[in-house]
Write a protein that holds these residues in place. Structure first.
Motif, PDB file in Angstrom:
ATOM      1  N   PHE A   1      44.309  42.698 -19.210  1.00 48.48           N
ATOM      2  CA  PHE A   1      44.616  41.866 -18.045  1.00 48.48           C
ATOM      3  C   PHE A   1      45.978  41.190 -18.214  1.00 48.48           C
ATOM      4  O   PHE A   1      46.718  40.993 -17.232  1.00 48.48           O
ATOM      5  N   LEU A   2      46.310  40.802 -19.444  1.00 47.74           N
ATOM      6  CA  LEU A   2      47.597  40.155 -19.694  1.00 47.74           C
ATOM      7  C   LEU A   2      48.732  41.168 -19.687  1.00 47.74           C
ATOM      8  O   LEU A   2      49.825  40.902 -19.158  1.00 47.74           O
ATOM      9  N   ARG A   3      48.463  42.322 -20.251  1.00 50.06           N
ATOM     10  CA  ARG A   3      49.506  43.349 -20.306  1.00 50.06           C
ATOM     11  C   ARG A   3      49.927  43.820 -18.916  1.00 50.06           C
ATOM     12  O   ARG A   3      51.095  44.144 -18.695  1.00 50.06           O
ATOM     13  N   ASN A   4      48.973  43.898 -17.987  1.00 51.57           N
ATOM     14  CA  ASN A   4      49.324  44.400 -16.648  1.00 51.57           C
ATOM     15  C   ASN A   4      49.779  43.305 -15.696  1.00 51.57           C
ATOM     16  O   ASN A   4      50.011  43.564 -14.516  1.00 51.57           O
ATOM     17  N   GLY A   5      49.903  42.078 -16.188  1.00 56.55           N
ATOM     18  CA  GLY A   5      50.493  41.006 -15.401  1.00 56.55           C
ATOM     19  C   GLY A   5      49.558  40.274 -14.471  1.00 56.55           C
ATOM     20  O   GLY A   5      50.004  39.417 -13.706  1.00 56.55           O
ATOM     21  N   VAL A   6      48.255  40.566 -14.517  1.00 56.00           N
ATOM     22  CA  VAL A   6      47.313  39.885 -13.628  1.00 56.00           C
ATOM     23  C   VAL A   6      47.118  38.435 -14.043  1.00 56.00           C
ATOM     24  O   VAL A   6      47.065  37.536 -13.199  1.00 56.00           O
ATOM     25  N   TYR A   7      46.980  38.187 -15.367  1.00 50.45           N
ATOM     26  CA  TYR A   7      46.772  36.839 -15.883  1.00 50.45           C
ATOM     27  C   TYR A   7      47.790  36.538 -16.967  1.00 50.45           C
ATOM     28  O   TYR A   7      48.381  37.440 -17.576  1.00 50.45           O
ATOM     29  N   ARG A   8      47.965  35.237 -17.227  1.00 50.62           N
ATOM     30  CA  ARG A   8      48.936  34.813 -18.247  1.00 50.62           C
ATOM     31  C   ARG A   8      48.259  34.290 -19.509  1.00 50.62           C
ATOM     32  O   ARG A   8      48.677  34.615 -20.614  1.00 50.62           O
ATOM     33  N   ASN A   9      47.224  33.460 -19.364  1.00 49.29           N
ATOM     34  CA  ASN A   9      46.563  32.842 -20.522  1.00 49.29           C
ATOM     35  C   ASN A   9      45.074  33.180 -20.524  1.00 49.29           C
ATOM     36  O   ASN A   9      44.383  32.953 -19.524  1.00 49.29           O
ATOM     37  N   ALA A  10      44.593  33.683 -21.650  1.00 50.92           N
ATOM     38  CA  ALA A  10      43.189  34.062 -21.768  1.00 50.92           C
ATOM     39  C   ALA A  10      42.583  33.444 -23.019  1.00 50.92           C
ATOM     40  O   ALA A  10      43.244  33.323 -24.053  1.00 50.92           O
ATOM     41  N   VAL A  11      41.317  33.068 -22.903  1.00 53.16           N
ATOM     42  CA  VAL A  11      40.544  32.631 -24.062  1.00 53.16           C
ATOM     43  C   VAL A  11      39.482  33.689 -24.345  1.00 53.16           C
ATOM     44  O   VAL A  11      38.718  34.058 -23.447  1.00 53.16           O
ATOM     45  N   VAL A  12      39.469  34.168 -25.570  1.00 50.03           N
ATOM     46  CA  VAL A  12      38.444  35.108 -26.012  1.00 50.03           C
ATOM     47  C   VAL A  12      37.556  34.383 -27.008  1.00 50.03           C
ATOM     48  O   VAL A  12      38.048  33.839 -28.007  1.00 50.03           O
ATOM     49  N   ILE A  13      36.257  34.363 -26.735  1.00 50.98           N
ATOM     50  CA  ILE A  13      35.298  33.640 -27.571  1.00 50.98           C
ATOM     51  C   ILE A  13      34.293  34.627 -28.151  1.00 50.98           C
ATOM     52  O   ILE A  13      33.793  35.496 -27.434  1.00 50.98           O
ATOM     53  N   GLY A  14      34.006  34.481 -29.426  1.00 54.87           N
ATOM     54  CA  GLY A  14      32.896  35.180 -30.049  1.00 54.87           C
ATOM     55  C   GLY A  14      31.870  34.149 -30.473  1.00 54.87           C
ATOM     56  O   GLY A  14      32.197  33.231 -31.244  1.00 54.87           O
ATOM     57  N   ALA A  15      30.659  34.234 -29.953  1.00 51.20           N
ATOM     58  CA  ALA A  15      29.644  33.222 -30.253  1.00 51.20           C
ATOM     59  C   ALA A  15      28.263  33.857 -30.241  1.00 51.20           C
ATOM     60  O   ALA A  15      27.953  34.647 -29.344  1.00 51.20           O
ATOM     61  N   ASP A  16      27.459  33.506 -31.225  1.00 48.01           N
ATOM     62  CA  ASP A  16      26.083  33.994 -31.271  1.00 48.01           C
ATOM     63  C   ASP A  16      25.186  33.000 -31.988  1.00 48.01           C
ATOM     64  O   ASP A  16      25.609  32.355 -32.960  1.00 48.01           O
ATOM     65  N   LEU A  17      23.957  32.899 -31.487  1.00 48.33           N
ATOM     66  CA  LEU A  17      22.915  32.114 -32.139  1.00 48.33           C
ATOM     67  C   LEU A  17      21.789  33.082 -32.525  1.00 48.33           C
ATOM     68  O   LEU A  17      20.728  33.115 -31.902  1.00 48.33           O
ATOM     69  N   LEU A  18      22.047  33.870 -33.547  1.00 47.89           N
ATOM     70  CA  LEU A  18      21.085  34.908 -33.923  1.00 47.89           C
ATOM     71  C   LEU A  18      19.820  34.344 -34.552  1.00 47.89           C
ATOM     72  O   LEU A  18      18.788  35.029 -34.574  1.00 47.89           O
ATOM     73  N   THR A  19      19.870  33.097 -35.037  1.00 42.41           N
ATOM     74  CA  THR A  19      18.650  32.540 -35.630  1.00 42.41           C
ATOM     75  C   THR A  19      17.554  32.365 -34.584  1.00 42.41           C
ATOM     76  O   THR A  19      16.381  32.223 -34.936  1.00 42.41           O
ATOM     77  N   ARG A  20      17.922  32.384 -33.300  1.00 39.27           N
ATOM     78  CA  ARG A  20      16.917  32.350 -32.235  1.00 39.27           C
ATOM     79  C   ARG A  20      16.026  33.601 -32.263  1.00 39.27           C
ATOM     80  O   ARG A  20      14.904  33.580 -31.755  1.00 39.27           O
ATOM     81  N   TRP A  21      16.566  34.682 -32.806  1.00 35.35           N
ATOM     82  CA  TRP A  21      15.907  35.977 -32.681  1.00 35.35           C
ATOM     83  C   TRP A  21      15.559  36.601 -34.027  1.00 35.35           C
ATOM     84  O   TRP A  21      15.373  37.812 -34.130  1.00 35.35           O
ATOM     85  N   VAL A  22      15.489  35.766 -35.054  1.00 38.65           N
ATOM     86  CA  VAL A  22      15.151  36.240 -36.400  1.00 38.65           C
ATOM     87  C   VAL A  22      13.644  36.122 -36.627  1.00 38.65           C
ATOM     88  O   VAL A  22      13.023  35.125 -36.233  1.00 38.65           O
ATOM     89  N   ASP A  23      13.070  37.124 -37.266  1.00 33.38           N
ATOM     90  CA  ASP A  23      11.692  37.049 -37.754  1.00 33.38           C
ATOM     91  C   ASP A  23      11.744  36.425 -39.140  1.00 33.38           C
ATOM     92  O   ASP A  23      12.136  37.067 -40.109  1.00 33.38           O
ATOM     93  N   TRP A  24      11.351  35.158 -39.246  1.00 34.38           N
ATOM     94  CA  TRP A  24      11.490  34.430 -40.497  1.00 34.38           C
ATOM     95  C   TRP A  24      10.489  34.882 -41.562  1.00 34.38           C
ATOM     96  O   TRP A  24      10.537  34.399 -42.696  1.00 34.38           O
TER      97      TRP A  24
END
Length: 332
Positions: A130-153
């Motif tokens: 999106f930035l390379r083709n000039g549509v947007y200028r500033n982007a935030v990329v987030i990586g987030a996970d709460l895997l402990t919600r889905w763990v078999d303890w």
């Protein structure tokens, strides 16, 4: 709206959420039959963080994004695009828009991207287009996970691995392109090696009509197959990305892999002939945080002054899908 600022992208800020609650290997030994020695020697993990009752995917991702935006010396109103890489949203319809509202980034379009542990690499490459083709200028990329919600303890094969976390970067359109090369891959024939799957049962609805009702089951993993897949495919995808970037391995300053297992990091570095001091590892403190692991490690090394402007960084994510990919970029 087009922003004619060139056809490149720069990486100008990083951030991460700070979780205070940690679950040590010794703590886990009180839940399942295991030990600190057993876990550490097989994975390199000593502890993992767990989101508390007052924390959510949205709150952690928002904190990480705020840190990245501040480092980039921008305001939330400057952000045009938010891409959230997660497999564990607070809302199955998506959490990116909740983050947009919490940030006060009224101008930004926001959406979720699901590619499990490869998510951050996939999301970074997606946002960059999106930035390379000039549509947007500033982007935030987030990586987030709460895997402990889905763990078999009760499953010691998986419960020792996963933790919660969030990390983010700010990308900005630039004249000179700092995303030097990338390669993205998928192989659905291996999907059953790592799953967090839906399981439903038929319930009568009206007459002969039935409806499926159910929920998602805990994480299951064939650890041996995932390990074999990672040590074979990750060096290959990194080598292809380096070729696209026109770089040799020795020109890379830092290797940041998805923090799944220290033995995988060691095996990949050995095949690429990279010395251990150039391989970023923080899994001893955080465990496997899925899409959060690469931006978490990146932010830690940036804020410690280890990663500096101009450093060339090779990243690779790999995991459920199965998916894997690599991106080579220059920081700053």
């Amino acid at each position: 709206m087009l922003h004619p600022t060139g056809n490149g992208v720069a990486f100008i800020g990083s951030g991460s959420a700070r979780l205070t609650t940690a679950l040590s290997n010794d703590d886990l030994s009180q839940i399942v039959e295991t030990s600190d020695e057993w876990i550490a020697t097989r994975t390199g993990i000593r502890q993992r963080h767990i989101a508390g009752p007052a924390e959510s995917l949205q709150s952690l991702a928002t904190a990480a994004a705020r840190g990245a935006i501040a480092m980039a010396q921008l305001q939330p109103a400057d952000i045009d695009l938010i891409v959230l890489a997660t497999s564990t949203p607070d809302d199955l319809f998506g959490s990116a828009c909740q983050i947009q509202a919490a940030l006060g980034a009224q101008r930004a379009v926001a959406f979720d991207l699901t590619a499990a542990c490869s998510g951050f690499v996939f999301a970074t490459v997606t946002a960059a287009q999106f930035l390379r083709n000039g549509v947007y200028r500033n982007a935030v990329v987030i990586g987030a996970d709460l895997l402990t919600r889905w763990v078999d303890w009760a499953d010691r094969r998986t419960c020792v691995l996963f933790g919660d976390g969030a990390g983010a970067v700010v990308l900005q359109a630039a004249e000179r392109d700092r995303l030097l090369g990338f390669e993205l891959c998928s192989d659905g024939s291996m999907n059953d090696c790592l799953t967090l799957s839906y399981q439903g049962e038929s319930q009568p609805l009206a007459g002969e009509l039935t409806v499926q009702k159910g929920g998602f089951q805990p994480i299951t993993m064939n650890g041996r197959e995932v390990y074999r897949f990672a040590v074979n495919r990750v060096p290959e995808v990194l080598e292809k990305s380096l070729f696209h970037a026109g770089l040799a391995t020795e020109e890379i300053d830092w290797l940041i892999l998805h923090q799944a297992n220290q033995r995988i990091l060691d095996a990949v570095a050995k095949r690429l002939k990279l010395p251990p001091e150039r391989v970023v590892s923080n899994m001893a403190k955080h465990g496997n945080t899925s899409a959060a692991s690469i931006p978490l490690a990146l932010d830690e090394w940036v804020r410690a002054g280890k990663i500096k402007s101009g450093d060339k960084i090779a990243t690779s994510g790999f995991g459920a899908g199965l998916t894997w990919g690599a991106a080579i970029f220059e920081w700053g």
